[in-house]
Structure formats: C-alpha cells, structure tokens
Design a protein around this motif. Sequence first.
Motif, PDB file in Angstrom:
ATOM      1  N   CYS A   1      -4.336   0.565  19.998  1.00 15.47           N
ATOM      2  CA  CYS A   1      -5.774   0.058  20.087  1.00 15.47           C
ATOM      3  C   CYS A   1      -5.847  -1.145  19.393  1.00 15.47           C
ATOM      4  O   CYS A   1      -4.909  -1.536  18.441  1.00 15.47           O
ATOM      5  CB  CYS A   1      -6.876   1.138  19.515  1.00 15.47           C
ATOM      6  SG  CYS A   1      -6.688   2.677  20.500  1.00 15.47           S
ATOM      7  N   PRO A   2      -6.807  -2.239  19.712  1.00 16.10           N
ATOM      8  CA  PRO A   2      -7.425  -3.238  18.897  1.00 16.10           C
ATOM      9  C   PRO A   2      -7.663  -2.945  17.440  1.00 16.10           C
ATOM     10  O   PRO A   2      -8.421  -1.904  17.236  1.00 16.10           O
ATOM     11  CB  PRO A   2      -8.158  -4.033  19.863  1.00 16.10           C
ATOM     12  CG  PRO A   2      -8.198  -3.469  21.258  1.00 16.10           C
ATOM     13  CD  PRO A   2      -7.726  -1.989  20.749  1.00 16.10           C
ATOM     14  N   LEU A   3      -7.462  -3.928  16.676  1.00 16.78           N
ATOM     15  CA  LEU A   3      -7.850  -3.820  15.159  1.00 16.78           C
ATOM     16  C   LEU A   3      -9.353  -3.715  15.136  1.00 16.78           C
ATOM     17  O   LEU A   3      -9.657  -2.855  14.178  1.00 16.78           O
ATOM     18  CB  LEU A   3      -7.339  -4.901  14.431  1.00 16.78           C
ATOM     19  CG  LEU A   3      -7.772  -4.982  12.824  1.00 16.78           C
ATOM     20  CD1 LEU A   3      -6.883  -3.674  12.220  1.00 16.78           C
ATOM     21  CD2 LEU A   3      -7.125  -6.247  12.058  1.00 16.78           C
ATOM     22  N   GLN A   4     -10.242  -4.281  15.721  1.00 17.91           N
ATOM     23  CA  GLN A   4     -11.549  -4.259  15.795  1.00 17.91           C
ATOM     24  C   GLN A   4     -12.060  -2.901  16.099  1.00 17.91           C
ATOM     25  O   GLN A   4     -13.323  -2.987  15.926  1.00 17.91           O
ATOM     26  CB  GLN A   4     -12.092  -5.559  16.593  1.00 17.91           C
ATOM     27  CG  GLN A   4     -11.852  -5.368  18.144  1.00 17.91           C
ATOM     28  CD  GLN A   4     -10.684  -6.353  18.494  1.00 17.91           C
ATOM     29  OE1 GLN A   4      -9.850  -6.440  17.794  1.00 17.91           O
ATOM     30  NE2 GLN A   4     -10.621  -6.783  19.867  1.00 17.91           N
ATOM     31  N   ASP A   5     -11.304  -2.243  16.635  1.00 20.85           N
ATOM     32  CA  ASP A   5     -11.849  -1.009  16.902  1.00 20.85           C
ATOM     33  C   ASP A   5     -12.067   0.241  15.824  1.00 20.85           C
ATOM     34  O   ASP A   5     -12.528   1.242  15.860  1.00 20.85           O
ATOM     35  CB  ASP A   5     -10.954  -0.180  17.908  1.00 20.85           C
ATOM     36  CG  ASP A   5     -11.184  -0.601  19.451  1.00 20.85           C
ATOM     37  OD1 ASP A   5     -11.787  -1.632  19.646  1.00 20.85           O
ATOM     38  OD2 ASP A   5     -10.520   0.252  20.356  1.00 20.85           O
ATOM     39  N   TYR A   6     -11.448  -0.237  14.692  1.00 21.95           N
ATOM     40  CA  TYR A   6     -11.356   0.248  13.628  1.00 21.95           C
ATOM     41  C   TYR A   6     -12.320  -0.067  12.367  1.00 21.95           C
ATOM     42  O   TYR A   6     -12.547  -1.176  12.223  1.00 21.95           O
ATOM     43  CB  TYR A   6      -9.995   0.598  12.936  1.00 21.95           C
ATOM     44  CG  TYR A   6      -9.021   1.192  14.064  1.00 21.95           C
ATOM     45  CD1 TYR A   6      -9.100   2.483  14.234  1.00 21.95           C
ATOM     46  CD2 TYR A   6      -8.004   0.345  14.651  1.00 21.95           C
ATOM     47  CE1 TYR A   6      -8.258   3.236  15.166  1.00 21.95           C
ATOM     48  CE2 TYR A   6      -7.371   0.894  15.925  1.00 21.95           C
ATOM     49  CZ  TYR A   6      -7.448   2.445  15.883  1.00 21.95           C
ATOM     50  OH  TYR A   6      -6.675   2.897  17.021  1.00 21.95           O
ATOM     51  N   MET A   7     -12.922   0.987  11.671  1.00 23.04           N
ATOM     52  CA  MET A   7     -13.924   0.646  10.651  1.00 23.04           C
ATOM     53  C   MET A   7     -13.064   1.031   9.063  1.00 23.04           C
ATOM     54  O   MET A   7     -12.451   1.738   8.909  1.00 23.04           O
ATOM     55  CB  MET A   7     -15.089   1.275  10.646  1.00 23.04           C
ATOM     56  CG  MET A   7     -16.129   1.082   9.431  1.00 23.04           C
ATOM     57  SD  MET A   7     -17.400   2.475   9.394  1.00 23.04           S
ATOM     58  CE  MET A   7     -18.468   1.837  10.796  1.00 23.04           C
ATOM     59  N   MET A   8     -13.263  -0.022   8.146  1.00 26.17           N
ATOM     60  CA  MET A   8     -12.669   0.194   7.076  1.00 26.17           C
ATOM     61  C   MET A   8     -13.930   0.264   5.911  1.00 26.17           C
ATOM     62  O   MET A   8     -14.699  -0.678   5.963  1.00 26.17           O
ATOM     63  CB  MET A   8     -11.830  -1.176   6.613  1.00 26.17           C
ATOM     64  CG  MET A   8     -10.598  -1.238   7.727  1.00 26.17           C
ATOM     65  SD  MET A   8      -9.369  -2.438   7.133  1.00 26.17           S
ATOM     66  CE  MET A   8      -8.400  -2.329   8.755  1.00 26.17           C
ATOM     67  N   ILE A   9     -13.742   0.986   5.149  1.00 27.73           N
ATOM     68  CA  ILE A   9     -14.739   1.201   3.796  1.00 27.73           C
ATOM     69  C   ILE A   9     -13.911   1.214   2.679  1.00 27.73           C
ATOM     70  O   ILE A   9     -12.690   1.716   2.834  1.00 27.73           O
ATOM     71  CB  ILE A   9     -15.648   2.305   3.912  1.00 27.73           C
ATOM     72  CG1 ILE A   9     -14.854   3.669   4.098  1.00 27.73           C
ATOM     73  CG2 ILE A   9     -16.526   2.453   5.276  1.00 27.73           C
ATOM     74  CD1 ILE A   9     -15.771   5.120   4.054  1.00 27.73           C
ATOM     75  N   GLU A  10     -14.753   1.067   1.536  1.00 23.13           N
ATOM     76  CA  GLU A  10     -13.889   1.173   0.192  1.00 23.13           C
ATOM     77  C   GLU A  10     -14.124   2.297  -0.381  1.00 23.13           C
ATOM     78  O   GLU A  10     -15.370   2.898  -0.264  1.00 23.13           O
ATOM     79  CB  GLU A  10     -14.352   0.022  -0.801  1.00 23.13           C
ATOM     80  CG  GLU A  10     -13.589  -0.238  -2.082  1.00 23.13           C
ATOM     81  CD  GLU A  10     -14.116  -1.264  -2.911  1.00 23.13           C
ATOM     82  OE1 GLU A  10     -15.007  -1.049  -3.644  1.00 23.13           O
ATOM     83  OE2 GLU A  10     -13.860  -2.513  -2.413  1.00 23.13           O
ATOM     84  N   ARG A  11     -13.408   2.929  -1.117  1.00 20.23           N
ATOM     85  CA  ARG A  11     -13.630   4.153  -1.747  1.00 20.23           C
ATOM     86  C   ARG A  11     -12.867   4.080  -3.350  1.00 20.23           C
ATOM     87  O   ARG A  11     -12.522   2.796  -3.720  1.00 20.23           O
ATOM     88  CB  ARG A  11     -12.776   5.428  -1.233  1.00 20.23           C
ATOM     89  CG  ARG A  11     -11.138   5.240  -1.037  1.00 20.23           C
ATOM     90  CD  ARG A  11     -10.231   6.330  -0.545  1.00 20.23           C
ATOM     91  NE  ARG A  11     -10.580   7.385  -1.189  1.00 20.23           N
ATOM     92  CZ  ARG A  11      -9.751   8.308  -0.975  1.00 20.23           C
ATOM     93  NH1 ARG A  11      -9.110   8.603   0.229  1.00 20.23           N
ATOM     94  NH2 ARG A  11      -9.744   9.570  -1.499  1.00 20.23           N
ATOM     95  N   GLU A  12     -12.888   4.974  -4.204  1.00 15.17           N
ATOM     96  CA  GLU A  12     -12.571   4.751  -5.456  1.00 15.17           C
ATOM     97  C   GLU A  12     -11.241   4.490  -5.709  1.00 15.17           C
ATOM     98  O   GLU A  12     -10.357   4.817  -4.638  1.00 15.17           O
ATOM     99  CB  GLU A  12     -13.007   6.143  -6.314  1.00 15.17           C
ATOM    100  CG  GLU A  12     -11.996   7.307  -5.897  1.00 15.17           C
ATOM    101  CD  GLU A  12     -12.296   8.069  -4.705  1.00 15.17           C
ATOM    102  OE1 GLU A  12     -11.512   8.833  -4.355  1.00 15.17           O
ATOM    103  OE2 GLU A  12     -13.310   7.789  -4.055  1.00 15.17           O
ATOM    104  N   SER A  13     -11.030   3.916  -6.758  1.00 22.71           N
ATOM    105  CA  SER A  13      -9.398   3.644  -6.960  1.00 22.71           C
ATOM    106  C   SER A  13      -8.466   4.622  -6.939  1.00 22.71           C
ATOM    107  O   SER A  13      -8.881   5.935  -7.702  1.00 22.71           O
ATOM    108  CB  SER A  13      -9.272   2.592  -8.144  1.00 22.71           C
ATOM    109  OG  SER A  13     -10.113   1.611  -8.299  1.00 22.71           O
ATOM    110  N   GLN A  14      -7.291   4.398  -6.551  1.00 24.65           N
ATOM    111  CA  GLN A  14      -6.350   5.663  -6.887  1.00 24.65           C
ATOM    112  C   GLN A  14      -5.459   5.107  -7.605  1.00 24.65           C
ATOM    113  O   GLN A  14      -4.723   4.055  -7.569  1.00 24.65           O
ATOM    114  CB  GLN A  14      -5.629   5.409  -5.227  1.00 24.65           C
ATOM    115  CG  GLN A  14      -4.955   6.947  -4.998  1.00 24.65           C
ATOM    116  CD  GLN A  14      -4.487   6.979  -3.469  1.00 24.65           C
ATOM    117  OE1 GLN A  14      -3.571   6.149  -3.210  1.00 24.65           O
ATOM    118  NE2 GLN A  14      -4.926   7.982  -2.801  1.00 24.65           N
ATOM    119  N   GLN A  15      -5.253   5.844  -8.855  1.00 21.56           N
ATOM    120  CA  GLN A  15      -4.410   5.458  -9.896  1.00 21.56           C
ATOM    121  C   GLN A  15      -2.766   5.726  -9.573  1.00 21.56           C
ATOM    122  O   GLN A  15      -2.544   6.559  -8.858  1.00 21.56           O
ATOM    123  CB  GLN A  15      -4.518   6.474 -11.108  1.00 21.56           C
ATOM    124  CG  GLN A  15      -6.061   6.184 -11.389  1.00 21.56           C
ATOM    125  CD  GLN A  15      -6.283   4.814 -12.074  1.00 21.56           C
ATOM    126  OE1 GLN A  15      -5.479   4.075 -12.491  1.00 21.56           O
ATOM    127  NE2 GLN A  15      -7.672   4.471 -11.534  1.00 21.56           N
TER     128      GLN A  15
END
Length: 200
Positions: A8-22
């Motif tokens: 699938c095209p990259l624009q089909d996906y949503m990216m959100i930020e979450r808490e840092s992963q140590q």
Amino acid sequence: MRTDFPICPLQDYMMIERESQQEEDNSVSDRLERLKLQYSESGMRRSAEALIVVTHRGFPHVLVVQVANAFYKLPGGYLDPSESFEDGLITRLNEQLGVPESTAPNWLLARNKEAGDWKVRECVSMWYRPNFDTFFYPYLPPQHTHPKEIKKVFMVELPPKKIFAVPANMKLHAIPVYELYDNAARYGPLFAGIPHILSK
C-alpha cells in the motif's frame, strides 16, 4: 519487485506519537555484559525483525526505525525463550509501534482494530552473531558451533489504514530501496542486502 500480497502507499497510514521507549543499555559494554548473562541463563538469544515495504511516489520504500537520532534498525526485537519467531515478532511490533490500549482514545483503538493486524509472511534472511560483539553475519562461520544470537528477518504484510504509534525517542522512516543498495557504510550490511532480497 514482485510479492504475493498487496503493498500500500505510505499515505494510507497514520502515524502518532506515544511515550518514549527506554533502551535496555546505556553503553556497548553494558549490552555485552547483559548478553553474556542472558546466554548463561537461557542459551542462544533469538530475535525477529520485520521487512515492511510500502510505496511512495511510485517507488518501493522500507520502513525502518531510527533510535535516538542515531542508528537505524528494522522494527522488531528480542524474543522470550518460549515465543515462536512469528508470534514473538507480532508481539514486538505491537510493543514498538502499536497503539497503546491503556492511553489511546477509544475511536483510535477502534479504527486500528478495524484495520487489522500485522501478517508475518516468509522468512527472507537469517543472521548470526557468533560472539559477544556487534557483528552479525548472513551465515554461521564453520568454526562457531554455538552462536550467541540468531536473527530472522520476515516479510510482513501491512493491512490498509494501519496506525503506527511511534515512541517519542524514535522515528519511523520510509527509506527508498534504491538508497539501500550497496550502502553498507551508512546502513550496515543487513540493510544493504535488502534490495537483493526483494529482487528474488
């Protein structure tokens, strides 16, 4: 490039930020000490990583994680001794890039659940760490009968509309396949071999 599943095209996906992963280790020496301890307790370590391909502007790209603005790695990680490679890879992908159920709003969880889960396909390469050091090889040198780690790379199919929750201390990049070709100096030998893997 041919696959037996849709890309699938990259624009089909949503990216959100979450808490840092140590990170588990603060230095290379700390990591080596931990590897030695784990090996003495449970033997050879196993890890699984995902080769995820999307298209962007008509070209195939590989999704990679950049940790702390430094090195690049494929999504995935180390497995528990009781996990299979396939099931463990799905667990690591959900831990690393999945939407956290404890903090995400219900509408986001519902949308991601509707999109579907990762689908682990065939294993496309295996890498061995013969010693307690940073070097992986795409084969097991004959003089090493007890490698310290084995890493398997699997093709992973993404469902359309998947949501990626990227830890704040990491970045998710889509790198064009042609940029990886013969570019071990920047990305390392595993990444430089990806164009050959995908061309098969």
